[in-house]
Scaffold this motif. Sequence first.
Motif, PDB file in Angstrom:
ATOM      1  N   GLY A  84     -11.822 -17.391  -2.098  1.00 37.48           N
ATOM      2  CA  GLY A  84     -11.747 -17.955  -0.759  1.00 37.48           C
ATOM      3  C   GLY A  84     -12.655 -19.217  -0.697  1.00 37.48           C
ATOM      4  O   GLY A  84     -12.204 -20.235  -0.019  1.00 37.48           O
ATOM      5  N   LEU A  85     -13.681 -19.177  -1.526  1.00 40.31           N
ATOM      6  CA  LEU A  85     -14.613 -20.392  -1.610  1.00 40.31           C
ATOM      7  C   LEU A  85     -13.573 -21.668  -2.288  1.00 40.31           C
ATOM      8  O   LEU A  85     -13.881 -22.669  -1.829  1.00 40.31           O
ATOM      9  CB  LEU A  85     -15.900 -20.125  -2.168  1.00 40.31           C
ATOM     10  CG  LEU A  85     -16.759 -21.495  -2.388  1.00 40.31           C
ATOM     11  CD1 LEU A  85     -17.280 -21.926  -1.213  1.00 40.31           C
ATOM     12  CD2 LEU A  85     -17.977 -20.826  -3.256  1.00 40.31           C
ATOM     13  N   LYS A  86     -12.955 -21.307  -3.565  1.00 42.59           N
ATOM     14  CA  LYS A  86     -12.493 -22.167  -4.146  1.00 42.59           C
ATOM     15  C   LYS A  86     -11.316 -22.735  -3.594  1.00 42.59           C
ATOM     16  O   LYS A  86     -10.991 -24.032  -3.486  1.00 42.59           O
ATOM     17  CB  LYS A  86     -11.872 -21.534  -5.418  1.00 42.59           C
ATOM     18  CG  LYS A  86     -10.978 -22.618  -6.407  1.00 42.59           C
ATOM     19  CD  LYS A  86     -10.885 -21.726  -7.704  1.00 42.59           C
ATOM     20  CE  LYS A  86     -10.123 -22.842  -8.733  1.00 42.59           C
ATOM     21  NZ  LYS A  86      -9.531 -21.921  -9.991  1.00 42.59           N
ATOM     22  N   THR A  87     -10.343 -22.127  -2.805  1.00 38.67           N
ATOM     23  CA  THR A  87      -9.346 -22.349  -2.017  1.00 38.67           C
ATOM     24  C   THR A  87      -9.736 -22.958  -0.267  1.00 38.67           C
ATOM     25  O   THR A  87      -8.841 -23.174   0.207  1.00 38.67           O
ATOM     26  CB  THR A  87      -8.206 -21.358  -1.924  1.00 38.67           C
ATOM     27  OG1 THR A  87      -8.780 -19.973  -1.252  1.00 38.67           O
ATOM     28  CG2 THR A  87      -7.907 -20.849  -3.170  1.00 38.67           C
ATOM     29  N   GLN A  88     -10.896 -22.627  -0.063  1.00 40.37           N
ATOM     30  CA  GLN A  88     -11.150 -22.921   1.257  1.00 40.37           C
ATOM     31  C   GLN A  88     -10.511 -22.126   2.368  1.00 40.37           C
ATOM     32  O   GLN A  88     -10.548 -22.399   3.583  1.00 40.37           O
ATOM     33  CB  GLN A  88     -11.011 -24.527   1.679  1.00 40.37           C
ATOM     34  CG  GLN A  88     -11.820 -25.409   0.892  1.00 40.37           C
ATOM     35  CD  GLN A  88     -11.715 -26.882   1.335  1.00 40.37           C
ATOM     36  OE1 GLN A  88     -10.848 -27.237   2.046  1.00 40.37           O
ATOM     37  NE2 GLN A  88     -12.651 -27.778   1.004  1.00 40.37           N
TER      38      GLN A  88
ATOM     39  N   TYR B  53     -11.739 -19.322   4.441  1.00 41.07           N
ATOM     40  CA  TYR B  53     -12.727 -18.822   4.822  1.00 41.07           C
ATOM     41  C   TYR B  53     -12.607 -17.452   5.513  1.00 41.07           C
ATOM     42  O   TYR B  53     -13.582 -16.556   5.590  1.00 41.07           O
ATOM     43  CB  TYR B  53     -13.476 -19.923   5.940  1.00 41.07           C
ATOM     44  CG  TYR B  53     -13.867 -21.069   5.134  1.00 41.07           C
ATOM     45  CD1 TYR B  53     -14.469 -21.043   3.966  1.00 41.07           C
ATOM     46  CD2 TYR B  53     -13.409 -22.283   5.393  1.00 41.07           C
ATOM     47  CE1 TYR B  53     -14.921 -22.071   3.184  1.00 41.07           C
ATOM     48  CE2 TYR B  53     -13.639 -23.508   4.851  1.00 41.07           C
ATOM     49  CZ  TYR B  53     -14.508 -23.565   3.740  1.00 41.07           C
ATOM     50  OH  TYR B  53     -15.014 -24.608   2.968  1.00 41.07           O
ATOM     51  N   GLY B  54     -11.468 -17.291   6.022  1.00 41.34           N
ATOM     52  CA  GLY B  54     -10.951 -15.934   6.651  1.00 41.34           C
ATOM     53  C   GLY B  54     -11.056 -14.954   5.352  1.00 41.34           C
ATOM     54  O   GLY B  54     -11.579 -13.653   5.629  1.00 41.34           O
ATOM     55  N   MET B  55     -10.554 -15.194   4.204  1.00 41.97           N
ATOM     56  CA  MET B  55     -10.523 -14.240   3.021  1.00 41.97           C
ATOM     57  C   MET B  55     -12.239 -13.892   2.713  1.00 41.97           C
ATOM     58  O   MET B  55     -12.526 -12.761   2.400  1.00 41.97           O
ATOM     59  CB  MET B  55      -9.777 -14.740   1.791  1.00 41.97           C
ATOM     60  CG  MET B  55     -10.114 -14.119   0.885  1.00 41.97           C
ATOM     61  SD  MET B  55      -9.427 -14.943  -0.690  1.00 41.97           S
ATOM     62  CE  MET B  55      -7.641 -15.089  -0.433  1.00 41.97           C
ATOM     63  N   MET B  56     -12.903 -14.928   2.777  1.00 42.08           N
ATOM     64  CA  MET B  56     -14.372 -14.884   2.386  1.00 42.08           C
ATOM     65  C   MET B  56     -15.119 -13.930   3.454  1.00 42.08           C
ATOM     66  O   MET B  56     -15.887 -13.020   2.942  1.00 42.08           O
ATOM     67  CB  MET B  56     -15.021 -16.156   2.318  1.00 42.08           C
ATOM     68  CG  MET B  56     -14.635 -17.102   1.168  1.00 42.08           C
ATOM     69  SD  MET B  56     -15.633 -18.801   1.299  1.00 42.08           S
ATOM     70  CE  MET B  56     -17.268 -18.111   0.984  1.00 42.08           C
ATOM     71  N   LEU B  57     -15.033 -14.086   4.659  1.00 43.29           N
ATOM     72  CA  LEU B  57     -15.451 -13.454   5.686  1.00 43.29           C
ATOM     73  C   LEU B  57     -14.864 -12.034   5.627  1.00 43.29           C
ATOM     74  O   LEU B  57     -15.747 -11.113   5.758  1.00 43.29           O
ATOM     75  CB  LEU B  57     -15.156 -14.085   7.040  1.00 43.29           C
ATOM     76  CG  LEU B  57     -15.715 -13.249   8.161  1.00 43.29           C
ATOM     77  CD1 LEU B  57     -17.475 -13.084   8.165  1.00 43.29           C
ATOM     78  CD2 LEU B  57     -15.498 -14.061   9.640  1.00 43.29           C
ATOM     79  N   ALA B  58     -13.630 -11.777   5.277  1.00 43.75           N
ATOM     80  CA  ALA B  58     -13.193 -10.426   5.223  1.00 43.75           C
ATOM     81  C   ALA B  58     -13.786  -9.514   4.062  1.00 43.75           C
ATOM     82  O   ALA B  58     -14.179  -8.474   4.348  1.00 43.75           O
ATOM     83  CB  ALA B  58     -11.780 -10.380   4.746  1.00 43.75           C
ATOM     84  N   SER B  59     -13.920 -10.385   2.869  1.00 47.18           N
ATOM     85  CA  SER B  59     -14.839  -9.603   1.709  1.00 47.18           C
ATOM     86  C   SER B  59     -16.114  -9.380   2.326  1.00 47.18           C
ATOM     87  O   SER B  59     -16.450  -8.215   1.984  1.00 47.18           O
ATOM     88  CB  SER B  59     -14.859 -10.590   0.715  1.00 47.18           C
ATOM     89  OG  SER B  59     -15.687 -10.200  -0.272  1.00 47.18           O
ATOM     90  N   SER B  60     -16.838 -10.434   2.871  1.00 42.66           N
ATOM     91  CA  SER B  60     -18.149 -10.028   3.304  1.00 42.66           C
ATOM     92  C   SER B  60     -18.248  -8.745   4.434  1.00 42.66           C
ATOM     93  O   SER B  60     -19.088  -7.964   4.228  1.00 42.66           O
ATOM     94  CB  SER B  60     -18.937 -11.064   4.166  1.00 42.66           C
ATOM     95  OG  SER B  60     -18.836 -12.249   3.269  1.00 42.66           O
ATOM     96  N   LEU B  61     -17.339  -8.800   5.543  1.00 44.33           N
ATOM     97  CA  LEU B  61     -17.135  -7.672   6.174  1.00 44.33           C
ATOM     98  C   LEU B  61     -16.978  -6.188   5.542  1.00 44.33           C
ATOM     99  O   LEU B  61     -17.500  -5.321   6.000  1.00 44.33           O
ATOM    100  CB  LEU B  61     -15.932  -7.902   7.360  1.00 44.33           C
ATOM    101  CG  LEU B  61     -16.306  -9.039   8.324  1.00 44.33           C
ATOM    102  CD1 LEU B  61     -14.948  -9.024   9.227  1.00 44.33           C
ATOM    103  CD2 LEU B  61     -17.625  -8.590   9.122  1.00 44.33           C
ATOM    104  N   MET B  62     -16.218  -6.407   4.487  1.00 39.18           N
ATOM    105  CA  MET B  62     -16.179  -5.095   3.791  1.00 39.18           C
ATOM    106  C   MET B  62     -17.132  -4.666   2.960  1.00 39.18           C
ATOM    107  O   MET B  62     -17.652  -3.329   2.878  1.00 39.18           O
ATOM    108  CB  MET B  62     -14.716  -5.069   3.003  1.00 39.18           C
ATOM    109  CG  MET B  62     -13.403  -5.057   3.403  1.00 39.18           C
ATOM    110  SD  MET B  62     -11.838  -5.100   2.526  1.00 39.18           S
ATOM    111  CE  MET B  62     -12.119  -6.868   2.046  1.00 39.18           C
ATOM    112  N   VAL B  63     -18.080  -5.428   2.694  1.00 40.16           N
ATOM    113  CA  VAL B  63     -19.209  -5.194   1.855  1.00 40.16           C
ATOM    114  C   VAL B  63     -20.137  -4.658   2.827  1.00 40.16           C
ATOM    115  O   VAL B  63     -21.060  -3.541   2.500  1.00 40.16           O
ATOM    116  CB  VAL B  63     -19.804  -6.399   1.040  1.00 40.16           C
ATOM    117  CG1 VAL B  63     -21.080  -6.223   0.728  1.00 40.16           C
ATOM    118  CG2 VAL B  63     -19.065  -7.010  -0.049  1.00 40.16           C
TER     119      VAL B  63
END
Length: 225
Positions: free
Chosen positions: A179-183, A185-195
């Motif tokens: 998500g960081l590489k492709t910008q 940010y919804g994907m990045m936040l989704a990963s964070s929420l699952m953690v």
Amino acid sequence: MNYVGEAIAYIFAAANWSGSLGIGRLLVQHIGYSLLGVAVAAAIGVPLGWWIGHTGRGRGAAIALAGAVRALPTLGLITLFGLALGVGLSAPMLAFIVLALPSVLAGAYTGIESADPVAVDGARASGMSEIQLLTRVEIPLGAPLLVGGLRSATLQVIATATLAAYTGAGGLGRLMFLGLKTQDYGMMLASSLMVIALALISELLFILLQRAVTPVGARNRKESP
């Protein structure tokens, strides 16, 4: 932009749960990495902590070592181990074990040290051997603090296991880095929420386990006004 909405939509989209980067696969990997790291740390730290707590030997060294290890940056450790071991899971797993070991060790030896001296002296006076004293008295009485150490270690490793993706391994960190590489940010936040969800579930399970292993007498003393 509404990144929270995007993250929730990403999590609940059925198409995102399959494939090599599917949430289901990465979630299982993340849980597996966390459990394996804590299990290996426990296999090392619990017997050592019990020995330190029972004999009183090496306590100062254990405290100093645990403090020094806690000060180490996990990303730096993974980088160092990655240079030595190459890409893959070996480097981050070794770092997770190092990260979990201080909490497990502290929980084990403080649990033994916290055993009621009256109960310990009574067991010794009744003729129990040192092994019997440790296994039948000190370990059961110290179990809540040991579980507390495992609880802290598991929470730390779950939060840090995202860095496994740094060396090309799996886990939910893959979505963060992608998500960081492709910008995205919804994907990045989704990963964070699952953690975060994993960490909260872990906390709840360990709270229940800690209560279950607490001797009834000690539990009643805590609950009495």
